[in-house]
Design a protein around this motif. Structure first.
Motif, PDB file in Angstrom:
ATOM      1  N   TRP A 137       0.840  -1.199   0.000  1.00  0.00           N
ATOM      2  CA  TRP A 137       0.000   0.000   0.000  1.00  0.00           C
ATOM      3  C   TRP A 137       0.875   1.249   0.000  1.00  0.00           C
ATOM      4  O   TRP A 137       0.611   2.206  -0.731  1.00  0.00           O
TER       5      TRP A 137
ATOM      6  N   ASN B  64      -9.207   7.418   2.125  1.00  0.00           N
ATOM      7  CA  ASN B  64      -8.536   6.114   2.168  1.00  0.00           C
ATOM      8  C   ASN B  64      -7.670   5.962   3.416  1.00  0.00           C
ATOM      9  O   ASN B  64      -7.696   4.918   4.074  1.00  0.00           O
TER      10      ASN B  64
ATOM     11  N   LEU C 291      -4.750  -5.260   1.792  1.00  0.00           N
ATOM     12  CA  LEU C 291      -3.918  -4.184   1.256  1.00  0.00           C
ATOM     13  C   LEU C 291      -2.913  -4.690   0.224  1.00  0.00           C
ATOM     14  O   LEU C 291      -2.480  -3.933  -0.647  1.00  0.00           O
TER      15      LEU C 291
ATOM     16  N   ARG D 257      -3.903  -4.207  -3.577  1.00  0.00           N
ATOM     17  CA  ARG D 257      -3.925  -2.888  -4.227  1.00  0.00           C
ATOM     18  C   ARG D 257      -2.891  -2.871  -5.360  1.00  0.00           C
ATOM     19  O   ARG D 257      -1.783  -3.354  -5.218  1.00  0.00           O
TER      20      ARG D 257
END
Length: 144
Positions: free
Chosen positions: A20, A110, A135, A138
């Protein structure tokens, strides 16, 4: 800052959080839009020294508190540019900066969402690893 956080999360064996942060770092290429805009408008770009970022945090909540605070700082800075553009009747800059204003709404949302989830998790390892796994999914989408 985001690369330093990616390193921290790798050291904590949280590769999803590190992912992330790496993507947050890649998205910082938005700064090139400012660079190009200034050049297109005949401005002079002067780069200044960047401070060494923090490299350790107490826990993921501490790190995401810094992420959220950073995004709020960026939003405030962008809003200030908009304010000056409006005061100067600089309509092209008002239009240009609008995209960044909306982008920051998403960035703050976010960061706050992850921070809130971490606050609910606290020290519970299983949900932390579940969030880490989420995560990890992503992916970076380059600007068009």
């Amino acid at each position: 800052m985001y690369l330093a956080m990616a390193s921290y999360f790798e050291e904590q064996n949280l590769p999803g959080f590190a992912n992330w942060m790496r993507i947050q770092f890649q998205e910082e290429a938005h700064a090139f839009k400012f660079f190009d805009y200034l050049v297109e408008r005949g401005g002079h770009v002067e780069l200044e020294k960047i401070e060494k970022p923090k490299t350790t945090w107490e826990n993921p909540i501490d790190a995401f508190n810094d992420v959220y605070a950073h995004e709020q700082f960026i939003s405030k800075s962008i809003n200030e540019i908009f304010k000056v553009a409006r005061e100067e009747n600089d309509y092209p800059t008002e239009t240009f900066i609008h995209w960044f204003i909306m982008e920051q709404v998403e960035e703050e949302k976010n960061a706050k969402e992850i921070l809130d989830r971490l606050s609910m998790i606290k020290d519970n390892i299983q949900p932390l690893f579940m969030l880490d796994s989420e995560l990890a999914k992503r992916v970076f989408t380059p600007l068009v």
